[in-house]
Design a protein around this motif. Structure first.
Motif, PDB file in Angstrom:
ATOM      1  N   ASP A   1      25.354  11.713  -0.920  1.00 52.97           N
ATOM      2  CA  ASP A   1      24.775  13.031  -0.792  1.00 52.97           C
ATOM      3  C   ASP A   1      25.971  14.191  -0.961  1.00 52.97           C
ATOM      4  O   ASP A   1      26.498  14.584   0.498  1.00 52.97           O
TER       5      ASP A   1
ATOM      6  N   GLN B   1      25.508  17.706   0.771  1.00 53.41           N
ATOM      7  CA  GLN B   1      25.549  17.880   1.960  1.00 53.41           C
ATOM      8  C   GLN B   1      27.217  17.935   2.566  1.00 53.41           C
ATOM      9  O   GLN B   1      27.584  18.833   3.249  1.00 53.41           O
TER      10      GLN B   1
ATOM     11  N   ASP C   1      23.397  27.398  -1.096  1.00 53.49           N
ATOM     12  CA  ASP C   1      22.380  26.440  -0.277  1.00 53.49           C
ATOM     13  C   ASP C   1      21.144  26.402  -0.755  1.00 53.49           C
ATOM     14  O   ASP C   1      20.175  25.881  -0.293  1.00 53.49           O
TER      15      ASP C   1
ATOM     16  N   ASP D   1      17.863  22.917  -4.614  1.00 48.09           N
ATOM     17  CA  ASP D   1      17.266  21.685  -4.180  1.00 48.09           C
ATOM     18  C   ASP D   1      18.122  20.708  -4.044  1.00 48.09           C
ATOM     19  O   ASP D   1      18.650  20.436  -5.227  1.00 48.09           O
TER      20      ASP D   1
ATOM     21  N   GLU E   1      12.054  21.973   2.936  1.00 47.48           N
ATOM     22  CA  GLU E   1      12.773  21.123   3.723  1.00 47.48           C
ATOM     23  C   GLU E   1      13.911  20.768   3.350  1.00 47.48           C
ATOM     24  O   GLU E   1      15.031  20.645   4.056  1.00 47.48           O
ATOM     25  N   ARG E   2      14.062  20.166   2.060  1.00 42.66           N
ATOM     26  CA  ARG E   2      15.215  19.632   1.726  1.00 42.66           C
ATOM     27  C   ARG E   2      16.519  20.680   1.754  1.00 42.66           C
ATOM     28  O   ARG E   2      17.457  20.387   2.001  1.00 42.66           O
ATOM     29  N   ARG E   3      16.152  22.054   1.210  1.00 39.20           N
ATOM     30  CA  ARG E   3      16.987  23.067   1.034  1.00 39.20           C
ATOM     31  C   ARG E   3      17.595  23.435   2.539  1.00 39.20           C
ATOM     32  O   ARG E   3      18.594  24.126   2.459  1.00 39.20           O
TER      33      ARG E   3
ATOM     34  N   LYS F   1      18.413  21.255   4.972  1.00 39.67           N
ATOM     35  CA  LYS F   1      19.083  20.168   5.647  1.00 39.67           C
ATOM     36  C   LYS F   1      20.497  20.327   5.894  1.00 39.67           C
ATOM     37  O   LYS F   1      21.207  19.866   6.794  1.00 39.67           O
ATOM     38  N   ARG F   2      21.337  21.029   5.006  1.00 40.09           N
ATOM     39  CA  ARG F   2      22.744  21.479   5.240  1.00 40.09           C
ATOM     40  C   ARG F   2      22.684  22.387   6.413  1.00 40.09           C
ATOM     41  O   ARG F   2      22.335  23.290   6.174  1.00 40.09           O
ATOM     42  N   THR F   3      23.262  21.991   7.373  1.00 39.17           N
ATOM     43  CA  THR F   3      23.467  22.852   8.620  1.00 39.17           C
ATOM     44  C   THR F   3      24.920  23.221   9.078  1.00 39.17           C
ATOM     45  O   THR F   3      24.993  24.283   9.665  1.00 39.17           O
TER      46      THR F   3
ATOM     47  N   ARG G   1      26.982  26.262   6.133  1.00 38.72           N
ATOM     48  CA  ARG G   1      26.090  26.722   4.952  1.00 38.72           C
ATOM     49  C   ARG G   1      26.916  28.198   4.492  1.00 38.72           C
ATOM     50  O   ARG G   1      27.549  28.885   5.384  1.00 38.72           O
TER      51      ARG G   1
END
Length: 307
Positions: free
Chosen positions: A32, A35, A73, A76, A205-207, A209-211, A214
């Motif tokens: 990944d 991420q 970010d 996708d 939703e995938r876009r 995921k990085r929290t 960002r």
């Protein structure tokens, strides 16, 4: 007008051809990169460009150019991770966008100059360049002004100067001004079918995921400049297709059959004038066709770059 500009940034952050097999639903990745890639910076002139490198592969890198209203970010992860399994992928914020400093240009030509400056600042003398929507406009400009910098080109959701239907963008934006972020994403990027909307929700939703760490959002000033540039690109330009005949690099051109902001007829017209353009139209797909069919897109781009 300010409200329209802000909505544009939200909505477009998503916002005879060869017939291929119907695309699939989504790739499986082993690492990944999206991420975990750290945000780095390189300074060139008056701009400090923010960027991330995904993957550790050797060879010519793939540099990706974002659409209107988008930052790093907003790609996708199914696309960026999928491509980074085989190629070094570089995503970045152009001048004044996201975490980059400077002032966002109000013309595509000046945005192209910024992209070239960034690429050269990283020490690359040859890259593969991919542009989505506005990023595709910039990619065309780079191909015409800095052809020696490009190895291969990937275009999606884009069209030539004076693209048919693009000048209607303000009306399209206004018609969806009261939609939620998710519904706006679906409205601009996907079709009304249940299958397309379902794929769009998964992409959305995938876009998110990085929290951690960002990217900064697009500012009001930057979004206004970008919209000005896009609407200027939409103005009639009789020589646009003739100019594209000068592009000699191999081009993989992916477009949704039901793209609303940039109708598919534009991609068809381009493919008939760019000598080495291979056009693929994705069925039941809109502006973000490659977000809807990430596995097919990653496979086709990987094979195209590997030839």
């Amino acid at each position: 007008m300010k409200h329209l500009i802000l909505f544009a940034a939200l909505a477009l952050s998503i916002v005879s051809c060869k017939k291929d097999d119907t695309p699939g639903n989504g790739p499986e990745t082993t690492i990944d990169y999206h991420q975990t890639a750290t945000t780095q910076f390189v300074t060139a002139g008056d701009t400090k460009y923010a960027y991330r490198v995904l993957g550790d592969k050797e060879g010519i890198p793939l540099v990706m150019l974002s659409p209107l209203g988008s930052t790093m970010d907003d790609w996708d992860p199914a696309i960026t991770n999928g491509l980074a399994q085989k190629y070094k992928v570089v995503i970045f914020d152009n001048q004044g966008v996201g975490s980059s400093t400077g002032k966002t240009p109000a013309t595509i030509a000046d945005m192209a100059k910024g992209a070239v400056t960034f690429i050269k600042a990283l020490g690359y003398n040859k890259v593969n360049l991919m542009g989505f929507s506005m990023g595709g406009f910039i990619t065309q400009q780079v191909a015409l002004t800095e052809p020696g910098l490009l190895n291969k080109i990937v275009l999606t959701g884009t069209g030539p100067k004076g693209s048919e239907g693009l000048s209607n963008l303000p009306n399209i934006l206004a018609s969806a001004a009261n939609l939620s972020p998710l519904d706006a994403f679906l409205y601009f990027g996907f079709t009304a079918s249940a299958e397309s909307k379902s794929a769009g929700k998964l992409s959305y939703e995938r876009r998110l995921k990085r929290t951690v760490n960002r990217d900064a959002p697009v500012s009001d000033e930057s979004g206004a400049a970008q919209l000005t540039a896009v609407l200027a690109w939409a103005q009639p330009y009789p020589d646009a297709l003739k100019e594209l005949e000068a592009i000699t690099q191999p081009v993989l051109h992916i477009q949704g059959q039901k793209d609303m902001p940039v109708p598919a007829v534009n991609a068809i017209n381009m493919s008939q004038h760019i000598p080495n353009d291979r056009l693929v139209l994705y069925p039941d797909a809109g502006h973000a066709a490659f977000f809807q069919y990430p596995d097919q897109f990653v496979q086709e781009v990987s094979e195209f770059l590997g030839k």
